[in-house]
Write an enzyme that holds these catalytic residues in place. Structure first.
Site, PDB file in Angstrom:
ATOM      1  N   GLY A 464       0.747  -1.198   0.136  1.00 25.98           N
ATOM      2  CA  GLY A 464      -0.106  -0.085   0.006  1.00 25.98           C
ATOM      3  C   GLY A 464       0.782   1.153   0.003  1.00 25.98           C
ATOM      4  O   GLY A 464       0.342   2.350  -0.187  1.00 25.98           O
ATOM      5  N   GLY A 506      12.437   0.140   1.059  1.00 31.98           N
ATOM      6  CA  GLY A 506      12.151  -0.408  -0.227  1.00 31.98           C
ATOM      7  C   GLY A 506      12.368   0.172  -1.226  1.00 31.98           C
ATOM      8  O   GLY A 506      13.210  -0.210  -2.091  1.00 31.98           O
ATOM      9  N   PRO A 620       5.253  11.099  -5.953  1.00 29.75           N
ATOM     10  CA  PRO A 620       4.865  12.297  -5.354  1.00 29.75           C
ATOM     11  C   PRO A 620       3.519  11.809  -4.621  1.00 29.75           C
ATOM     12  O   PRO A 620       3.155  12.117  -3.473  1.00 29.75           O
ATOM     13  CB  PRO A 620       4.465  13.340  -6.251  1.00 29.75           C
ATOM     14  CG  PRO A 620       5.617  13.325  -7.376  1.00 29.75           C
ATOM     15  CD  PRO A 620       5.729  11.553  -7.523  1.00 29.75           C
ATOM     16  N   THR A 622       1.993   8.868  -3.792  1.00 26.45           N
ATOM     17  CA  THR A 622       2.073   7.977  -2.660  1.00 26.45           C
ATOM     18  C   THR A 622       2.817   8.462  -1.547  1.00 26.45           C
ATOM     19  O   THR A 622       2.752   8.240  -0.146  1.00 26.45           O
ATOM     20  CB  THR A 622       2.599   6.638  -2.996  1.00 26.45           C
ATOM     21  OG1 THR A 622       3.855   6.800  -3.744  1.00 26.45           O
ATOM     22  CG2 THR A 622       1.785   5.947  -4.228  1.00 26.45           C
ATOM     23  N   GLN A 626       2.117   8.315   2.284  1.00 24.22           N
ATOM     24  CA  GLN A 626       2.712   7.853   3.223  1.00 24.22           C
ATOM     25  C   GLN A 626       2.829   8.782   4.529  1.00 24.22           C
ATOM     26  O   GLN A 626       2.775   8.154   5.756  1.00 24.22           O
ATOM     27  CB  GLN A 626       4.214   7.596   2.664  1.00 24.22           C
ATOM     28  CG  GLN A 626       4.480   6.280   1.931  1.00 24.22           C
ATOM     29  CD  GLN A 626       4.829   5.121   2.769  1.00 24.22           C
ATOM     30  OE1 GLN A 626       3.873   4.740   3.429  1.00 24.22           O
ATOM     31  NE2 GLN A 626       5.745   4.787   2.482  1.00 24.22           N
ATOM     32  N   LYS A 689      15.887   8.545  -0.318  1.00 26.53           N
ATOM     33  CA  LYS A 689      16.160   7.958   1.142  1.00 26.53           C
ATOM     34  C   LYS A 689      14.936   7.127   1.562  1.00 26.53           C
ATOM     35  O   LYS A 689      13.811   7.394   0.424  1.00 26.53           O
ATOM     36  CB  LYS A 689      16.458   8.937   2.060  1.00 26.53           C
ATOM     37  CG  LYS A 689      17.940   9.699   1.740  1.00 26.53           C
ATOM     38  CD  LYS A 689      18.337  10.529   2.952  1.00 26.53           C
ATOM     39  CE  LYS A 689      17.734  11.800   3.047  1.00 26.53           C
ATOM     40  NZ  LYS A 689      18.254  12.658   4.016  1.00 26.53           N
ATOM     41  N   GLU A 693       8.474   5.136   7.465  1.00 29.31           N
ATOM     42  CA  GLU A 693       8.780   5.242   8.820  1.00 29.31           C
ATOM     43  C   GLU A 693       9.164   6.529   9.465  1.00 29.31           C
ATOM     44  O   GLU A 693       8.358   6.901  10.540  1.00 29.31           O
ATOM     45  CB  GLU A 693       9.574   4.250   9.546  1.00 29.31           C
ATOM     46  CG  GLU A 693       8.966   2.788   8.924  1.00 29.31           C
ATOM     47  CD  GLU A 693       9.837   1.438   9.274  1.00 29.31           C
ATOM     48  OE1 GLU A 693       9.813   1.264  10.468  1.00 29.31           O
ATOM     49  OE2 GLU A 693      10.474   1.269   8.506  1.00 29.31           O
TER      50      GLU A 693
HETATM   51 MO1  MOS Z   1       8.723  -2.048   9.264  1.00 33.01          MO
HETATM   52  S1  MOS Z   1       8.112  -1.632  11.273  1.00 33.01           S
HETATM   53  O1  MOS Z   1      10.433  -2.139   9.599  1.00 33.01           O
HETATM   54  O2  MOS Z   1       7.911  -3.330   8.499  1.00 33.01           O
END
Ligand code: MOS
Length: 729
Positions: A464, A506, A620, A622, A626, A689, A693
């Protein structure tokens, strides 16, 4: 490009055509359900399955699997593949309440569910601990228990002496609750044997670990396991490894000679997958009279399970959020009787930065400095831990731009000074966040055909966050072709070796591999290395129906062979944030407004401004999504989310969406997102980068600091409840 193409799977998602793991319904499908332990810890004396066996349509009730038939998956942070090393059903040990004690397989979901509920057991109970202070809890020092350099206590300078000598001192304790991810897609799989090949459809962040881990557990060749996971309905760390339900499911499918589907119930996901552990942090900050930080001491106790040591990494971020010359970290692990906790979005950073950024706010108050000015004054271009430069660090610009967009200059610094006409208290708070810039090895495979279509297969999972869109846009922009001509395969072990997609690596992992494969493709097509191309003509000119290209990339400084070996074995192989010659983090600044209603004390968050530095913004639409998602989760984590335990029973009490409140639409108002969008010049040639998170890091501190500004009370225990506000007035 049309708006619809900016998120390539948007149409399939909203029209319901996207297929998730458990959407698969092969012929002859049987349904499985678990019965779970109702003891907090102990031994299973007997399991009564008579009533379950009599339910029409029930074919199998498995209460014990020989460990010879199903071995331990090993712990993902201990050389293995599982979210925990403990494999239920292979012995009589009850490690925690809620673990499976029987697997029922039937013709229908209804029969399986009914039968599972009829399974009863007797136990020999043992004393157990589910809180940090329980007598049976066992506290150990991480640096001694797991002697790895990355888990050692961070020490620079002499923090204790510098703190003792500092004119301004803050010494505070912060409490973070257990929390669970609650993704929309429940943990679920379909296991199916095709001859001696096991095919697993599952929503996962780590199809490579499932492939290789099941091979280890079942004693078969990894070449005989295929894991297919093109779309995941939310991962957030809950689906980052081999879950203990898959092995038993594969065995049931083999015994029955039919494909079997299992969808855990929501309460079961609270007990059969990882979660954010309870934490307790003591923070000591020393500063001079101008708010310049001189010393920091950061001590953490984090919950782990009895059977695994879930490593704590709180000080990795707290030691370099600012240019503090004297820092001492100490991380301890507390063994309790739960499933092994794990990585939940910004696993350490969210709560570590809550503590640090709350304490920095206290320094601002104690020194009479503006919280924005204190943050700018303590910025650094060099990593204080290694002395190396940061590859890029635009956090000061995030703070300045955020302050401008938010209108920070209009803030009255006095707590309880800003009010609405009805007496509502208004608070404005700021906090920054950082997250390590990690990278993993990846193999990207491209195939271009005479129709002008280019197929891409690479390590990565689409949960997602938009990795499919980011890859599509990279390829389309690079070749000057339409995004619709690009077809991306991720999460499929048949197409490319799959590495865990987590830790916000990712994009910075998949994109450089695809970028390198594009260079190789251009070489094979005899095209210049950059600029738009006529792909159809270039492929046709080779005389072949299609042209393939492949590239392998890895983190800078990473030993190539070892990294690729681990990638192929489905083991974690990431590097960062320290690289040869530089250190990489992503950054964000959050500005939050809270309103505390005077009679009910309800806290609302009418607006948040967030400015992120994630290097070049690869996608941009997505990316902004995020960040909004991270802010929404931050609001939930600050004001709502807490997994509760009852020390008498074990397990988690509020394991449904009714009782585990997450932020909902009514909680969310204006979220204004902006990006610095400066390519990182060192981390990879694409300049990207991580973002997923860091988006959430600092949100809780910005809100907590705003609540202090509104109410004049500092809350150091999350979540902040209405009753906490009431009690403080
Ligand atoms: Mo993320 S909490 O490193 O899947």
């Amino acid at each position: 490009m049309s708006t619809a193409q900016q998120r390539v799977d948007a149409r399939d998602k909203v029209t319901g055509t996207l297929r998730y793991g458990a959407d698969r319904a092969p012929d002859g499908l049987a349904y499985a359900a678990f019965a779970v332990a109702t003891a907090g810890r102990g031994r299973v004396i007997s399991v009564d399955t008579d009533a379950a066996q009599k339910v029409p349509g029930v074919h199998l009730v498995i209460t014990r699997i020989d460990p010879e038939e199903l071995g331990s998956p090993g712990f993902i942070m201990g050389g293995g593949y599982g979210f925990q090393s403990f494999q239920p059903l292979t012995g009589d040990h009850v490690a925690y309440r809620g673990q499976p004690i029987a697997l029922v397989v039937a013709d229908t979901l209804l029969a399986a569910t009914e039968a599972a509920e009829l399974v009863t057991a007797t136990y020999k109970p043992e004393p157990f601990a589910v809180t940090l202070d329980a007598p049976a809890a066992d506290t150990i020092v991480q640096s001694q228990a797991i002697p790895l350099p990355m888990l050692a206590d961070t020490v620079t300078g002499d923090a204790d002496a510098a703190f003792a000598a500092a004119p301004v001192q803050i010494d505070a304790e912060f409490h973070g609750p257990a929390q669970h991810q609650v993704p929309m897609e429940l943990i679920s799989s379909v296991a199916e044997w095709r001859g001696d090949t096991l095919v697993v459809h599952e929503g996962t962040q780590n199809s490579g670990a499932i492939q290789n881990g099941l091979a280890v557990q079942l004693g078969i060749d990894p070449g005989h396991v295929e894991v297919i996971s093109p779309s995941v309905g939310g991962g957030f760390g809950q689906k980052n490894s081999l879950q203990p339900h898959i092995g038993p499911l594969a065995i049931a499918a083999r015994r029955l000679g039919r494909p079997v589907k299992l969808v855990l119930t929501r309460p079961q996901t609270f007990h059969q997958s990882s979660f954010r552990p309870v934490s307790r942090q003591r923070v000591r900050l020393g500063a001079d009279a101008t708010g310049r930080l001189l010393a920091a001491i950061h001590e953490i106790d984090q919950q782990t399970s009895r059977h695994d040591l879930f490593p704590a990494l709180y000080t990795e971020v707290s030691s370099r959020l600012y240019g503090i010359g004297n820092f001492r970290g100490r991380q301890r692990l507390v063994r309790t009787d739960v499933q092994t906790p794990g990585y939940m979005r910004a696993p350490f950073e969210h709560i570590s930065v809550y503590a640090i950024e709350s304490a920095v706010d206290e320094i601002a108050c104690a020194t009479g400095q503006d919280p924005v000015a204190v943050r700018l004054a303590n910025d650094t271009a060099r990593d204080p831990v290694t002395g190396l430069p940061f590859s890029s660090r635009h956090v000061a610009e995030c703070v300045r731009r955020g302050a401008e967009r938010f209108g920070w200059a209009g803030r009255n610094p006095e707590p309880r000074s800003m009010r609405d006409g009805d007496g509502t208290l208004i608070g404005w708070g700021v906090a920054i966040g950082a997250y390590p810039g990690n990278t993993a090895p990846a193999i990207a495979k491209l195939s271009a055909d005479t129709a002008g279509t280019i197929r891409v297969a690479v390590a990565g999972h689409e949960m997602g966050q938009g990795i499919r869109t980011a890859i599509t846009l990279l390829v389309a922009d690079d070749l000057g072709i339409q995004p619709t001509a690009v077809q991306v395969s991720v999460g499929d072990t048949r197409r490319a070796p799959q590495h865990l997609t987590a830790g916000s690596w990712g994009t910075a992992t998949a994109l450089p591999a695809v970028h390198a494969a594009l260079r190789e493709l251009r070489t094979q097509l005899g095209l210049p290395q950059t600029g738009p191309v006529d792909l159809r003509a270039a492929v046709a000119a080779t005389g072949a129906p299609r042209v393939d290209a492949e590239a392998t990339t890895m983190a800078q400084g990473q030993p190539a062979q070892a990294a690729v070996d681990r990638l192929r074995k489905g083991l974690p192989a990431m590097a960062g944030p320290e690289y040869p010659g530089f250190v990489t983090f992503s950054y964000i600044a959050h500005f939050a407004e809270v309103r505390v209603e005077p009679t009910t004390c309800r806290i609302r968050v009418p607006r948040v401004v967030s400015v992120a530095d994630c290097g070049r913004v690869a996608s941009p639409v997505t990316a902004a999504s995020q960040v909004r998602g991270g802010v929404i989760w931050g609001i939930g984590a600050t004001l709502r989310e807490q997994s509760l335990v009852d020390a008498r029973y074990g397990g988690f009490l509020n394991s449904t969406m009714e009782e585990y409140p997450i932020a909902v639409n009514a909680d969310i108002h204006q979220i204004d997102v902006d990006f610095i969008d400066e390519p990182d010049p060192l981390l990879n040639p694409v300049g990207v980068k991580g973002l997923g998170e860091v988006a959430m890091v600092g949100v809780s501190a910005a809100i907590g600091n705003a609540v202090y500004h509104a109410t004049g009370t500092r809350f150091r225990c999350l979540p902040i409840h209405i009753e906490d506000i009431l009690a403080s007035l």
